[in-house]
Write a protein that holds these residues in place. Structure first.
Motif, PDB file in Angstrom:
ATOM      1  N   ASP A  36       0.803  -1.220   0.000  1.00  0.00           N
ATOM      2  CA  ASP A  36       0.000   0.000   0.000  1.00  0.00           C
ATOM      3  C   ASP A  36       0.842   1.278   0.000  1.00  0.00           C
ATOM      4  O   ASP A  36       0.736   2.099   0.907  1.00  0.00           O
ATOM      5  N   PRO A  37       1.684   1.465  -1.031  1.00  0.00           N
ATOM      6  CA  PRO A  37       2.455   2.710  -1.092  1.00  0.00           C
ATOM      7  C   PRO A  37       1.529   3.907  -1.291  1.00  0.00           C
ATOM      8  O   PRO A  37       0.578   3.832  -2.065  1.00  0.00           O
ATOM      9  N   GLN A  38       1.791   4.987  -0.561  1.00  0.00           N
ATOM     10  CA  GLN A  38       1.010   6.213  -0.687  1.00  0.00           C
ATOM     11  C   GLN A  38       1.957   7.399  -0.802  1.00  0.00           C
ATOM     12  O   GLN A  38       2.815   7.580   0.054  1.00  0.00           O
ATOM     13  N   THR A  39       1.781   8.179  -1.851  1.00  0.00           N
ATOM     14  CA  THR A  39       2.576   9.378  -2.038  1.00  0.00           C
ATOM     15  C   THR A  39       1.835  10.548  -1.412  1.00  0.00           C
ATOM     16  O   THR A  39       0.652  10.744  -1.657  1.00  0.00           O
ATOM     17  N   ILE A  40       2.560  11.298  -0.587  1.00  0.00           N
ATOM     18  CA  ILE A  40       1.983  12.376   0.212  1.00  0.00           C
ATOM     19  C   ILE A  40       2.738  13.670  -0.073  1.00  0.00           C
ATOM     20  O   ILE A  40       3.934  13.652  -0.296  1.00  0.00           O
ATOM     21  N   VAL A  42       3.384  17.780  -1.671  1.00  0.00           N
ATOM     22  CA  VAL A  42       3.510  18.464  -2.952  1.00  0.00           C
ATOM     23  C   VAL A  42       4.933  19.016  -3.075  1.00  0.00           C
ATOM     24  O   VAL A  42       5.535  19.436  -2.089  1.00  0.00           O
ATOM     25  N   GLY A  43       5.437  19.025  -4.306  1.00  0.00           N
ATOM     26  CA  GLY A  43       6.737  19.639  -4.575  1.00  0.00           C
ATOM     27  C   GLY A  43       7.861  18.998  -3.792  1.00  0.00           C
ATOM     28  O   GLY A  43       7.982  17.789  -3.727  1.00  0.00           O
ATOM     29  N   ARG A  44       8.693  19.822  -3.154  1.00  0.00           N
ATOM     30  CA  ARG A  44       9.856  19.336  -2.410  1.00  0.00           C
ATOM     31  C   ARG A  44       9.464  18.599  -1.124  1.00  0.00           C
ATOM     32  O   ARG A  44      10.286  17.925  -0.528  1.00  0.00           O
ATOM     33  N   ASN A  45       8.231  18.755  -0.695  1.00  0.00           N
ATOM     34  CA  ASN A  45       7.752  18.078   0.514  1.00  0.00           C
ATOM     35  C   ASN A  45       7.009  16.786   0.196  1.00  0.00           C
ATOM     36  O   ASN A  45       6.237  16.297   1.008  1.00  0.00           O
ATOM     37  N   ARG A  46       7.225  16.244  -0.974  1.00  0.00           N
ATOM     38  CA  ARG A  46       6.535  15.037  -1.432  1.00  0.00           C
ATOM     39  C   ARG A  46       7.366  13.803  -1.079  1.00  0.00           C
ATOM     40  O   ARG A  46       8.578  13.792  -1.236  1.00  0.00           O
ATOM     41  N   PHE A  47       6.703  12.770  -0.575  1.00  0.00           N
ATOM     42  CA  PHE A  47       7.382  11.518  -0.247  1.00  0.00           C
ATOM     43  C   PHE A  47       6.374  10.377  -0.306  1.00  0.00           C
ATOM     44  O   PHE A  47       5.176  10.585  -0.324  1.00  0.00           O
ATOM     45  N   THR A  48       6.896   9.147  -0.320  1.00  0.00           N
ATOM     46  CA  THR A  48       6.059   7.954  -0.377  1.00  0.00           C
ATOM     47  C   THR A  48       6.224   7.166   0.913  1.00  0.00           C
ATOM     48  O   THR A  48       7.343   6.981   1.383  1.00  0.00           O
ATOM     49  N   THR A  49       5.104   6.716   1.478  1.00  0.00           N
ATOM     50  CA  THR A  49       5.148   5.848   2.647  1.00  0.00           C
ATOM     51  C   THR A  49       4.639   4.464   2.252  1.00  0.00           C
ATOM     52  O   THR A  49       3.916   4.316   1.265  1.00  0.00           O
ATOM     53  N   TYR A  50       5.046   3.464   3.026  1.00  0.00           N
ATOM     54  CA  TYR A  50       4.660   2.075   2.784  1.00  0.00           C
ATOM     55  C   TYR A  50       4.107   1.508   4.087  1.00  0.00           C
ATOM     56  O   TYR A  50       4.613   1.814   5.165  1.00  0.00           O
ATOM     57  N   GLU A  51       3.097   0.682   3.988  1.00  0.00           N
ATOM     58  CA  GLU A  51       2.580   0.012   5.165  1.00  0.00           C
ATOM     59  C   GLU A  51       3.401  -1.253   5.384  1.00  0.00           C
ATOM     60  O   GLU A  51       3.619  -2.033   4.461  1.00  0.00           O
ATOM     61  N   GLU A 100       6.933   7.646  -9.897  1.00  0.00           N
ATOM     62  CA  GLU A 100       6.300   6.860 -10.950  1.00  0.00           C
ATOM     63  C   GLU A 100       5.896   5.505 -10.373  1.00  0.00           C
ATOM     64  O   GLU A 100       6.603   4.925  -9.550  1.00  0.00           O
ATOM     65  N   GLU A 101       4.765   5.007 -10.834  1.00  0.00           N
ATOM     66  CA  GLU A 101       4.211   3.765 -10.292  1.00  0.00           C
ATOM     67  C   GLU A 101       5.185   2.593 -10.383  1.00  0.00           C
ATOM     68  O   GLU A 101       5.319   1.811  -9.435  1.00  0.00           O
ATOM     69  N   SER A 102       5.888   2.462 -11.504  1.00  0.00           N
ATOM     70  CA  SER A 102       6.809   1.329 -11.670  1.00  0.00           C
ATOM     71  C   SER A 102       7.977   1.424 -10.685  1.00  0.00           C
ATOM     72  O   SER A 102       8.413   0.416 -10.124  1.00  0.00           O
ATOM     73  N   PHE A 103       8.491   2.635 -10.455  1.00  0.00           N
ATOM     74  CA  PHE A 103       9.576   2.820  -9.498  1.00  0.00           C
ATOM     75  C   PHE A 103       9.106   2.482  -8.087  1.00  0.00           C
ATOM     76  O   PHE A 103       9.794   1.786  -7.331  1.00  0.00           O
ATOM     77  N   ILE A 104       7.924   2.970  -7.719  1.00  0.00           N
ATOM     78  CA  ILE A 104       7.383   2.723  -6.379  1.00  0.00           C
ATOM     79  C   ILE A 104       7.179   1.231  -6.153  1.00  0.00           C
ATOM     80  O   ILE A 104       7.513   0.703  -5.089  1.00  0.00           O
ATOM     81  N   GLU A 105       6.683   0.510  -7.139  1.00  0.00           N
ATOM     82  CA  GLU A 105       6.466  -0.933  -7.001  1.00  0.00           C
ATOM     83  C   GLU A 105       7.792  -1.681  -6.882  1.00  0.00           C
ATOM     84  O   GLU A 105       7.941  -2.587  -6.066  1.00  0.00           O
ATOM     85  N   GLU A 106       8.770  -1.299  -7.696  1.00  0.00           N
ATOM     86  CA  GLU A 106      10.087  -1.941  -7.628  1.00  0.00           C
ATOM     87  C   GLU A 106      10.726  -1.702  -6.258  1.00  0.00           C
ATOM     88  O   GLU A 106      11.293  -2.609  -5.653  1.00  0.00           O
ATOM     89  N   ARG A 107      10.609  -0.486  -5.761  1.00  0.00           N
ATOM     90  CA  ARG A 107      11.162  -0.165  -4.444  1.00  0.00           C
ATOM     91  C   ARG A 107      10.411  -0.926  -3.350  1.00  0.00           C
ATOM     92  O   ARG A 107      11.018  -1.448  -2.423  1.00  0.00           O
TER      93      ARG A 107
END
Length: 150
Positions: A36-40, A42-51, A100-107
């Motif tokens: 369940d990756p979620q990108t939170i 905007v801009g420089r304050n953007r990051f992805t979290t994982y459950e 990008e979705e493919s990068f997030i899934e690979e990570r």
């Protein structure tokens, strides 16, 4: 001449396996999923979290089930804490296309493999930082490193 010694190759006597043994819960298990990756942001304050979801019956863990959200930087923190004793590799951290979705899934898949390798090691299972990473809502980066006592 003396006689040569022959190794005993007889089978060990074991009890037959029944349905309860075959289909019952494993004696010891530790399951960790990263999903369940979620990108939170905007801009420089953007990051992805994982459950990170954990299920276990190992007595070393105080909680038998836990679910926490972690950023990549939290995985880096865990790796650095455990690096005193061994070298574990995290999946590559790049800045190109990280949302990008493919990068997030690979990570995500790489992080899941990383955390399962670490948590599956009996010595790492005693580390306070691993327990905090898997079971505490937030990580206390000022904690005192050490072993967990049962």
């Amino acid at each position: 001449m003396s006689e040569a010694t022959v190794a005993d190759t007889r089978r060990l006597n074991s009890k037959p396996q029944d349905l309860t043994d075959a289909y019952g819960p494993p004696s010891n298990f530790l399951e960790i999923d990263v999903y369940d990756p979620q990108t939170i942001g905007v801009g420089r304050n953007r990051f992805t979290t994982y459950e990170v979801r954990m299920r276990t019956n190992l007595p070393i863990f105080k909680l038998k089930e836990s679910c926490v959200r972690r950023r990549y930087s939290d995985f880096e923190w865990l790796k650095n804490e455990l690096e005193r004793d061994s070298k574990r590799q995290l999946p590559f951290r790049g800045d190109e296309g990280i949302f990008e979705e493919s990068f997030i899934e690979e990570r995500r898949a790489g992080l899941e493999q990383f955390i399962n390798r670490i948590a599956g090691h009996p010595l790492a299972q005693n580390e306070r930082c691993l327990h905090m990473f898997l079971q505490e809502e937030s990580i206390d980066r000022n904690y005192i490193p050490g072993k967990v006592r049962q």
